[in-house]
Write a protein that holds these residues in place. Structure first.
Motif, PDB file in Angstrom:
ATOM      1  N   VAL A 291      15.900   5.229 -55.054  1.00  0.00           N
ATOM      2  CA  VAL A 291      15.252   4.339 -56.023  1.00  0.00           C
ATOM      3  C   VAL A 291      15.689   2.886 -55.782  1.00  0.00           C
ATOM      4  N   PHE A 292      16.995   2.693 -55.608  1.00  0.00           N
ATOM      5  CA  PHE A 292      17.543   1.353 -55.382  1.00  0.00           C
ATOM      6  C   PHE A 292      16.912   0.711 -54.146  1.00  0.00           C
ATOM      7  N   GLU A 293      16.854   1.469 -53.061  1.00  0.00           N
ATOM      8  CA  GLU A 293      16.333   0.922 -51.808  1.00  0.00           C
ATOM      9  C   GLU A 293      14.839   0.618 -51.886  1.00  0.00           C
ATOM     10  N   PHE A 294      14.096   1.510 -52.526  1.00  0.00           N
ATOM     11  CA  PHE A 294      12.636   1.337 -52.547  1.00  0.00           C
ATOM     12  C   PHE A 294      12.191   0.308 -53.582  1.00  0.00           C
ATOM     13  N   GLU A 295      12.982   0.126 -54.632  1.00  0.00           N
ATOM     14  CA  GLU A 295      12.610  -0.933 -55.581  1.00  0.00           C
ATOM     15  C   GLU A 295      12.735  -2.304 -54.899  1.00  0.00           C
ATOM     16  N   LYS A 296      13.635  -2.384 -53.918  1.00  0.00           N
ATOM     17  CA  LYS A 296      13.728  -3.638 -53.161  1.00  0.00           C
ATOM     18  C   LYS A 296      12.443  -3.917 -52.375  1.00  0.00           C
ATOM     19  N   LEU A 297      11.721  -2.814 -52.047  1.00  0.00           N
ATOM     20  CA  LEU A 297      10.456  -2.971 -51.313  1.00  0.00           C
ATOM     21  C   LEU A 297       9.293  -3.336 -52.228  1.00  0.00           C
ATOM     22  N   GLY A 298       9.532  -3.281 -53.542  1.00  0.00           N
ATOM     23  CA  GLY A 298       8.454  -3.552 -54.479  1.00  0.00           C
ATOM     24  C   GLY A 298       7.875  -2.307 -55.149  1.00  0.00           C
ATOM     25  N   ILE A 300       7.897   0.600 -57.924  1.00  0.00           N
ATOM     26  CA  ILE A 300       8.388   0.616 -59.306  1.00  0.00           C
ATOM     27  C   ILE A 300       8.618   2.074 -59.722  1.00  0.00           C
ATOM     28  N   ALA A 301       9.878   2.411 -59.977  1.00  0.00           N
ATOM     29  CA  ALA A 301      10.180   3.787 -60.392  1.00  0.00           C
ATOM     30  C   ALA A 301       9.841   3.950 -61.870  1.00  0.00           C
ATOM     31  N   LEU A 302       9.009   4.951 -62.186  1.00  0.00           N
ATOM     32  CA  LEU A 302       8.689   5.237 -63.584  1.00  0.00           C
ATOM     33  C   LEU A 302       9.742   6.179 -64.167  1.00  0.00           C
ATOM     34  N   PHE A 314       6.974   6.841 -58.084  1.00  0.00           N
ATOM     35  CA  PHE A 314       6.893   5.417 -57.796  1.00  0.00           C
ATOM     36  C   PHE A 314       5.474   4.907 -57.994  1.00  0.00           C
ATOM     37  N   GLU A 315       5.346   3.789 -58.654  1.00  0.00           N
ATOM     38  CA  GLU A 315       4.108   3.001 -58.555  1.00  0.00           C
ATOM     39  C   GLU A 315       4.279   2.139 -57.315  1.00  0.00           C
ATOM     40  N   THR A 350      -2.155   5.997 -52.547  1.00  0.00           N
ATOM     41  CA  THR A 350      -1.273   4.843 -52.332  1.00  0.00           C
ATOM     42  C   THR A 350      -0.930   4.088 -53.615  1.00  0.00           C
ATOM     43  N   LYS A 351      -1.619   4.362 -54.703  1.00  0.00           N
ATOM     44  CA  LYS A 351      -1.303   3.672 -55.960  1.00  0.00           C
ATOM     45  C   LYS A 351       0.063   4.102 -56.479  1.00  0.00           C
ATOM     46  N   GLU A 352       0.330   5.371 -56.354  1.00  0.00           N
ATOM     47  CA  GLU A 352       1.633   5.889 -56.765  1.00  0.00           C
ATOM     48  C   GLU A 352       1.864   7.216 -56.074  1.00  0.00           C
ATOM     49  N   PHE A 353       3.104   7.595 -55.936  1.00  0.00           N
ATOM     50  CA  PHE A 353       3.393   8.927 -55.381  1.00  0.00           C
ATOM     51  C   PHE A 353       4.687   9.475 -55.955  1.00  0.00           C
ATOM     52  N   LYS A 354       4.809  10.804 -55.854  1.00  0.00           N
ATOM     53  CA  LYS A 354       6.019  11.470 -56.317  1.00  0.00           C
ATOM     54  C   LYS A 354       6.782  11.991 -55.113  1.00  0.00           C
ATOM     55  N   MET A 355       8.088  11.986 -55.209  1.00  0.00           N
ATOM     56  CA  MET A 355       8.890  12.510 -54.114  1.00  0.00           C
ATOM     57  C   MET A 355      10.225  13.028 -54.651  1.00  0.00           C
ATOM     58  N   SER A 356      10.918  13.759 -53.796  1.00  0.00           N
ATOM     59  CA  SER A 356      12.267  14.216 -54.113  1.00  0.00           C
ATOM     60  C   SER A 356      13.021  14.381 -52.808  1.00  0.00           C
ATOM     61  N   VAL A 357      14.321  14.026 -52.833  1.00  0.00           N
ATOM     62  CA  VAL A 357      15.166  14.280 -51.668  1.00  0.00           C
ATOM     63  C   VAL A 357      16.186  15.375 -51.998  1.00  0.00           C
TER      64      VAL A 357
END
Lengths: 381, 381
Positions: A291-298, A300-302, A314-315, A350-357
């Motif tokens: 979340v931290f890394e991808f929010e830097k890319l723009g 938005i974690a819901l 993510f949006e 591409t508007k939003e997607f869900k993921m898990s690691v």
């Protein structure tokens, strides 16, 4: 008969084997080696019945009976039965304890299967409120309000249902608060643990719940379809009522439920589950890093912050912008991930997607972060 | 937490691998190699959902959608859905088309799951008559009588249920006759094909039935638990009614049913099933040979003569007499069979037993005949 049987002759799957899979509904269901071994033993139909004396949950070889007792301990509940999955567990409770037309009070983040189960049982429902964008958290006190409203209008409430962790945002509900409300109003509380039991610690007694619905294939490293229904002894007579015709068979289980390899895989995975639940904090660390890394890319974690579950939604306005210019349109993200051996993200979105690691190694997580960063940065201009 | 996990660490099974298995509930569920291969691919939880767009029965990769259409052709029906097994298929029909308190008219040889399903659906029942000892055949005209009696007393009939092949005697019912009665009286007919579909040819249209309940693990060389519900288009709206909340999800399926390896094993076994059903006569020859040889020993085969199904139920006064003198009592037969590598006969039982040689080779059948002959002859004196 005009049937082309060729299509059944070499059914293969490349996700998971060749591709790192980020699909949140699948990450908790990946089998450890020990579960794969037991499948070799029990893949024939009805092999689980070798030493059955009348009911699946009482079978001693393989040790299903002990497993269910151990599961009750693990979940802090009194009695556990195997089912085909969380939805089947929920339906069994509704069908057993509610009367036609009764109301189920359920959270606004409830999974579709909670609605399907109550509709199948001919019940009505009232949804409780959740917080607004971007948190969408369940509001416990809304349960008290909705219960009061239904009581004031003379409606019969059959069940309170709470989604422990919802599949849309991965928010972790404040179960104890809802549990207290349900107790004080005198209604039974079912906790849908499809995304929690098997991933994170869950103690039914501490949480004040009467029923737990759990999913083997979603969160307990088991083959589909299977799940568990764990109940408090208080509800034994209603939920586990037996047939008048065949007095040992439980009606809501239709006698026996998970009569095959899914339950065996669940049993063989149990030691693995006990261990991994202890490491839930490490999973959260990985999730929060993403979340931290991808929010830097723009992105938005819901959902609630910080994240308390591995589901991330993510949006992604950045991806949407790229898609506008890319020849591949919305498919560019899927295609670029695929090139890098990453899958499980919905194709074309591409508007939003869900993921898990969940369950991935630190190195795999770093690889995913690097890949998605490079996809965004290389295509953004 | 006091859980001994050692018992989950090496769960093995020796029946089938080391021992020839004569258990009738298991002989039809043994997997061909091609089904074992597909299990390697799809054993992870929810792996079947890789390319799902909302409903299990519509998935194209793997080809579940086509499989269900092919199955409808194979069974001479209009629409097919995967279920968790025959009992779940029966319950889905009852819950969808019957009203609380309705009567189900069912044959006197019905499986316990037919009763459990109707009790779960809050229905009543009337049993039709069967012939007396030793044939126990279903009497079709008894359906007409029971229907008339219920109608005369103003009871509402919701469903006619017939067991195609019962598990107690292995009698094959005269479905067409019952089908004609149900049609002429205007009631839908559900055929419980747990012991027929996958073993012998079944054509729903020819047989005049409205619903077929089939079992993957019992008779279709599939892993448990899975089955099929095949219906006539006339009942589509009622049986496959969708949710008001999530309009693509079918209520009786709770959205999706067999979401895992059981349905995959069923699909991979389909070519094998198509072939073996053509050789049903060879299976009957083997069965009749066993009956012929063992009746010479003093065993009495119950059910219709000649046998039209591989389930054989023997009364065995000879074994009972031996047990009286043997130190091992009733266990001698089980022990003697075990020494010879034969299993699947209920332990300790000598008054009567059930067996099947379905799918065994001619040499295996001869071996079994020789073994049982020698056990009887060596111990009878």
């Amino acid at each position: 008969m005009d049937i082309n049987i060729d299509k059944y002759k070499n059914i293969t799957r490349n996700l998971e084997r060749d591709i790192v899979n980020l699909n949140p509904i699948q990450r908790g269901g990946i089998l450890p080696t020990e579960a794969k071994k037991v499948i070799y033993e029990y893949w024939d139909g009805y092999s689980v019945c070798d030493y059955c004396s009348g009911r699946l949950d009482k079978i001693e070889t393989p040790p299903i009976n002990e497993f269910l007792d151990d599961m009750s301990k693990f979940l802090g509940m009194d009695i556990t039965r195997p089912t085909h999955g969380a939805r089947e567990s929920k339906y069994a409770v509704m069908n057993a304890i509610c009367k036609k037309g009764d109301y189920v009070v359920l959270d606004g983040n409830s999974h579709y299967t909670s609605y399907v189960a109550l509709e199948r049982a001919n019940l009505n429902y009232v949804k409780t409120d959740v917080e607004e964008y971007p948190n969408f958290r369940v509001i416990p006190k809304s349960y008290a309000e909705k219960i009061d409203e239904l009581e004031d209008s003379g409606k019969n409430i059959g069940l309170i249902l709470l989604t422990h962790v919802d599949g849309s945002y991965g928010n972790v509900s404040d179960v104890s608060k809802v549990g207290k409300i349900a107790k004080s109003k005198g209604y039974p509380l079912l906790l849908n643990c499809a995304y929690s039991v098997g991933r994170m610690p869950v103690d039914g007694k501490k949480l004040n719940v009467d029923f737990i619905a759990a999913s083997g294939h979603k969160s307990m490293a088991a083959s589909g379809p299977c799940g568990l229904l764990s109940i408090n002894a208080e509800y034994e007579d209603e939920i586990l009522k037996t047939s008048k015709v065949n007095v040992v068979k439980e009606l809501q289980m239709l006698g026996c439920t998970s009569r095959g390899i899914p339950i065996l895989s669940l049993m063989a995975s149990f030691p693995h589950i006990i261990e991994r639940v202890k490491n839930w904090n490490l999973e959260l660390e990985k999730t929060r890093k993403v979340v931290f890394e991808f929010e830097k890319l723009g992105f938005i974690a819901l959902g609630e912050k910080p994240r308390n579950h591995d589901i991330i939604r993510f949006e992604t306005p950045v991806l949407d912008k790229i898609a506008e210019k890319d020849k591949r349109r919305g498919f560019f993200f899927y295609e670029e991930l695929k090139k890098r051996g990453i899958g499980g993200i919905r194709r074309g979105v591409t508007k939003e997607f869900k993921m898990s690691v969940y369950g991935l190694t630190g190195m795999q997580v770093d690889y995913i972060i690097d890949c998605i960063k490079s996809i965004v940065l290389e295509n953004a201009n």
